[in-house]
Design an enzyme around this catalytic site. Structure first.
Site, PDB file in Angstrom:
ATOM      1  N   ASP A 105     -82.865 -61.325 -19.548  1.00  0.00           N
ATOM      2  CA  ASP A 105     -84.082 -62.042 -19.919  1.00  0.00           C
ATOM      3  C   ASP A 105     -85.252 -61.848 -18.960  1.00  0.00           C
ATOM      4  O   ASP A 105     -86.268 -62.534 -19.073  1.00  0.00           O
ATOM      5  CB  ASP A 105     -83.791 -63.533 -20.052  1.00  0.00           C
ATOM      6  N   ASP A 168     -82.316 -60.251 -29.017  1.00  0.00           N
ATOM      7  CA  ASP A 168     -83.401 -60.743 -28.167  1.00  0.00           C
ATOM      8  C   ASP A 168     -83.818 -59.703 -27.125  1.00  0.00           C
ATOM      9  O   ASP A 168     -84.976 -59.652 -26.693  1.00  0.00           O
ATOM     10  CB  ASP A 168     -82.966 -62.014 -27.431  1.00  0.00           C
TER      11      ASP A 168
END
Length: 394
Positions: A105, A168
């Protein structure tokens, strides 16, 4: 097709963008005034029926969205007080650039914060931090698989220590593309292209709906299985996952100019658009069994609206481009209505996002990434309406 053309011709944009951006500034002002002095102090969510933010520290995967939102507020207002706030909250994330990667992330965390900061200020310290972050993210790349490892730790159903990649992760590639053009290694560009290509091959069903996760054999690169983690079922279309795909492949085409990615961005967009409810805000999963009573996901709508605005500017097919832009504006109109804006309920921008429904986490809540992509989409629409690029080169 005839009905669609009539609908497009009949659509006259009604959204006053500055009014909605002024609303975002007002809400951000309230949030900023309520933040505690001590850490954790990064707003993440306001849960259903609550009025106050829950806060996280810099290691949380959403930590970059609040400083990123502040940078967007500064971009709109040009008020130096917002620049100072955005810088202060961004600086809290600096350790992520230099410590061992704990997951994929880093793009969300650092490009939304320092990336927007560098775009708006040209601060060389931000550039240094971003380049270090890109190198840290690249340590998760497995050349045998061709993708970046998403979770370098045991996660249920991921068959650890095999290699897992979640949809993602497509968004984090933008950091690698940027770094490769701004002093980083060309290898970072190659990693991003490899990840996008491998994901395109393995993450999608014949109808272009996406799996949330693909698990690979870490030594051979062979696909083991496609599953979900946050969606309804392994064979369902999780709304935010599909929105990540739309946004991700649009961005990859912008960076590579490879028409394969442009064609794919359209395919993953079209299946999403074709299954939306009338108000264009998706249910948390398109295959949820309790539709029409299932929770919505305003965050997926905001992400998709932002992506479609950019996609509309990259296409030679002007009719198709107009369709995407119109749909994006309609999504933003709905999000800007009393049904979806938080207004007096809390100081977030939007209501009705869903984070992790199978885990009963952040269901029908206000969430920081919904706000981030909402204000991003508004700023992009403002640029599109005057013929500017939605994403200026960094």
């Amino acid at each position: 097709m005839r009905y669609l053309l009539i609908l497009l011709l009949a659509f006259v944009p009604k959204l006053n963008i500055d009014t909605q951006l002024d609303y975002c500034v007002e809400q951000a002002t309230q949030t900023a005034a309520s933040i505690p002095a001590a850490q954790p102090n990064l707003p993440r969510n306001v849960l259903n029926s609550k009025a106050t933010w829950n806060y996280v520290g810099y290691k949380d995967w959403t930590s970059g969205f609040w400083p990123g939102t502040l940078w967007y507020v500064y971009e709109y207002t040009k008020d130096p007080k917002w620049k100072a706030k955005a810088d202060s909250f961004s600086q809290e994330l600096t350790p992520l650039a230099y410590q061992k990667a704990i997951d994929h992330d880093l793009g969300f965390q650092m490009y939304c914060s320092f990336g927007n900061g560098y775009r708006l200020t040209g601060n060389p310290e931000y550039k240094k931090i971003l380049l270090a972050t890109a190198d840290t993210l690249a340590t998760l790349f497995n050349p045998e698989v061709g993708t970046i490892l998403s979770w370098p730790r045991p996660v249920p159903n991921m068959e650890w220590p095999q290699h897992n990649t979640i949809m993602d992760n497509m968004i984090n590639l933008e950091l690698l593309f940027w770094a490769s053009k701004n002093g980083g290694s060309k290898r970072l560009y190659d990693i991003a292209v490899s990840h996008a290509t491998t994901t395109m091959k393995n993450h999608f069903r014949p109808d272009y709906t996406s799996y949330h996760v693909v698990v690979y054999d870490r030594e051979t690169g062979k696909k083991i299985k496609g599953v979900t983690h946050q969606g309804y079922a392994d064979n369902s279309m999780w709304a935010r996952g599909q929105s990540w795909a739309i946004y991700g492949y649009t961005m990859v085409y912008r960076e590579t100019k490879d028409p394969t990615f442009l064609d794919f961005a359209q395919k993953v967009s079209d299946v999403y658009l074709g299954r939306l409810p009338k108000d264009l805000i998706p249910y948390w999963d398109f295959n949820a069994p309790d539709i029409p009573n299932a929770p919505r996901d305003a965050s997926a709508a905001a992400i998709t609206a932002s992506a479609l605005l950019e996609l509309s500017t990259l296409m030679k097919d002007k009719t198709k481009a107009a369709t995407y832009r119109t749909r994006a504006e309609q999504m933003l109109e709905t999000l800007s209505s009393s049904q979806y804006q938080s207004r007096n309920v809390n100081s977030a921008f939007l209501l009705h996002s869903t984070g992790h429904k199978p885990n009963n986490s952040e269901v029908d809540a206000s969430i920081n990434y919904a706000d981030y992509y909402y204000i991003e989409a508004l700023l992009r629409l403002k640029k599109v309406r005057v013929g500017k690029r939605v994403q200026a080169p960094l």
